[in-house]
Design a protein around this motif. Structure first.
Motif, PDB file in Angstrom:
ATOM      1  N   LEU A  41       3.448  -9.171   2.628  1.00  0.00           N
ATOM      2  CA  LEU A  41       2.790  -9.046   1.327  1.00  0.00           C
ATOM      3  C   LEU A  41       2.731  -7.574   0.950  1.00  0.00           C
ATOM      4  CD1 LEU A  41      -0.329 -11.431   1.431  1.00  0.00           C
ATOM      5  CD2 LEU A  41       1.722 -11.710   0.040  1.00  0.00           C
ATOM      6  N   ARG A  42       3.102  -7.267  -0.275  1.00  0.00           N
ATOM      7  CA  ARG A  42       2.982  -5.910  -0.778  1.00  0.00           C
ATOM      8  C   ARG A  42       1.539  -5.635  -1.204  1.00  0.00           C
ATOM      9  NH1 ARG A  42       7.330  -3.406   1.230  1.00  0.00           N
ATOM     10  NH2 ARG A  42       9.271  -4.472   0.669  1.00  0.00           N
ATOM     11  N   ALA A  43       1.146  -4.376  -1.161  1.00  0.00           N
ATOM     12  CA  ALA A  43      -0.248  -4.017  -1.441  1.00  0.00           C
ATOM     13  C   ALA A  43      -0.666  -4.428  -2.850  1.00  0.00           C
ATOM     14  CB  ALA A  43      -0.441  -2.510  -1.247  1.00  0.00           C
ATOM     15  N   TRP A  44       0.260  -4.297  -3.817  1.00  0.00           N
ATOM     16  CA  TRP A  44      -0.137  -4.563  -5.210  1.00  0.00           C
ATOM     17  C   TRP A  44      -0.433  -6.038  -5.480  1.00  0.00           C
ATOM     18  CZ3 TRP A  44       4.787  -2.323  -4.183  1.00  0.00           C
ATOM     19  CH2 TRP A  44       5.849  -3.224  -4.194  1.00  0.00           C
ATOM     20  N   VAL A  45       0.030  -6.928  -4.616  1.00  0.00           N
ATOM     21  CA  VAL A  45      -0.260  -8.348  -4.795  1.00  0.00           C
ATOM     22  C   VAL A  45      -1.761  -8.609  -4.710  1.00  0.00           C
ATOM     23  CG1 VAL A  45       0.126 -10.648  -3.828  1.00  0.00           C
ATOM     24  CG2 VAL A  45       2.012  -9.025  -3.955  1.00  0.00           C
ATOM     25  N   PHE A  46      -2.465  -7.792  -3.928  1.00  0.00           N
ATOM     26  CA  PHE A  46      -3.900  -7.999  -3.742  1.00  0.00           C
ATOM     27  C   PHE A  46      -4.703  -7.685  -5.002  1.00  0.00           C
ATOM     28  CE2 PHE A  46      -2.363  -7.685   0.541  1.00  0.00           C
ATOM     29  CZ  PHE A  46      -3.189  -8.517   1.268  1.00  0.00           C
ATOM     30  N   PHE A  47      -4.110  -6.992  -5.923  1.00  0.00           N
ATOM     31  CA  PHE A  47      -4.850  -6.580  -7.110  1.00  0.00           C
ATOM     32  C   PHE A  47      -4.620  -7.521  -8.289  1.00  0.00           C
ATOM     33  CE2 PHE A  47      -4.021  -2.579  -4.748  1.00  0.00           C
ATOM     34  CZ  PHE A  47      -5.332  -2.345  -4.364  1.00  0.00           C
TER      35      PHE A  47
END
Length: 324
Positions: free
Chosen positions: A82-88
């Motif tokens: 999972l890429r970090a920006w998916v969490f936002f």
């Protein structure tokens, strides 16, 4: 090719639940409208929705399966699945309600709706094309573009009786509405990816509401500091005006699960069909808004339902590329 079903029981159930999610979204819009009138600012209503939804989901973390879902998501991030920006993803939801609060007073509900649907469906086509959601890459076919154009025609027909804003002054709010619609599509895509990792819709929805609440609370603080916003009176509204958070939780949880089977475009069209059908039903139940139910509006809703059905049929015929 992906092993995710493009037809059959899971597909049909996903379409039905997406429609129901749209009805929940229509109910949430009605509730948010009441809370916005009570607090005097649509941004307070949106913050209340996200904040109360976040509190409900935080209570849900008492369940072991929810905490395990968060742990699985973190492990997927550490393993670079999972890429970090998916969490936002919650920031996209916050962008939607911010665009709504800004654009509706300037452009009107009808023009905002048309522009937002254009942003939603246009972005959804590109999201599916590049495989940003969990459903894999889906080609931009003539049938998919046709379904989008038909849905836009249905929305335009439904709201045509309320279009009364023209001129250059509406350009900026219309662009904001388009951007807000695109943000909703991105939120659905990223929530779907989070849910594949967490395998728990409550954990996924908690992540979404956490960042959405952070963004909206920060925006409210900034506006209060600048003097463009004051603290509202929260008590005294009808009891149903306080359930927007629950409705938002139901919508996000639902969409984060079914987007894997429908893709972002079909999810957006099914949600739109449910939203318009629900809004029509709520107008019929309210003596004040019953006069809005004109033959033109009913025709627009019917056209939108046909567009959603067309997109669903096209999805059962089109190949889906593997999601790498």
């Amino acid at each position: 090719m992906t092993d995710r079903p493009a037809h059959g029981g899971v597909f049909v159930l996903s379409c039905v639940t997406a429609l129901l999610g749209g009805i929940a979204l229509a109910a949430q819009s009605r509730v948010n409208g009441r809370m916005a009138g009570h607090t005097g600012d649509a941004l307070w209503a949106a913050t209340f929705t996200f904040g109360t939804g976040w509190l409900l989901l935080t209570l849900g973390l008492a369940l072991r399966t929810s905490r395990e879902g968060l742990a699985k998501t973190y492990r997927a991030f550490r393993a670079q699945n999972l890429r970090a920006w998916v969490f936002f993803s919650g920031f996209f939801g916050a962008s939607w309600v911010t665009a709504q609060a800004f654009a509706v007073p300037l452009a009107g509900v009808a023009l905002f709706t048309i522009a937002a649907v254009g942003g939603q469906t246009g972005a959804a086509l590109l999201i599916d094309k590049f495989g940003l959601g969990p459903a894999g890459k889906r080609h931009i076919t003539l049938a998919r573009v046709g379904a989008v154009l038909l849905a836009l025609a249905g929305v335009f027909l439904a709201v045509s009786g309320r279009l009364n804003t023209t001129g250059i002054a509406v350009v900026v709010p219309v662009l904001a509405a388009i951007g807000g619609g695109a943000a909703i599509a991105m939120s659905a895509a990223y929530n779907g990816r989070l849910n594949v990792a967490s395998r728990n819709f409550m954990a996924t929805t908690w992540i979404n509401f956490t960042w959405g609440t952070v963004a909206l609370v920060g925006l409210c603080i900034a506006r209060m500091i600048t003097g463009s916003m004051s603290w509202p009176t929260w008590g005294g509204a009808p009891w149903w005006a306080y359930v927007a958070g629950l409705l938002g939780v139901l919508y996000v949880a639902n969409s984060s699960v079914v987007v894997r089977y429908l893709g972002v475009l079909l999810l957006m069209l099914m949600t739109l069909a449910g939203q318009m059908t629900g809004a029509m039903a709520f107008d019929a139940l309210d003596p004040v808004t019953r006069a809005y139910l004109t033959p033109v509006l009913l025709g627009g809703v019917a056209v939108t339902l046909v567009a959603a059905a067309w997109a669903a049929y096209a999805a059962t015929k089109a190949p889906i590329e593997a999601d790498h």
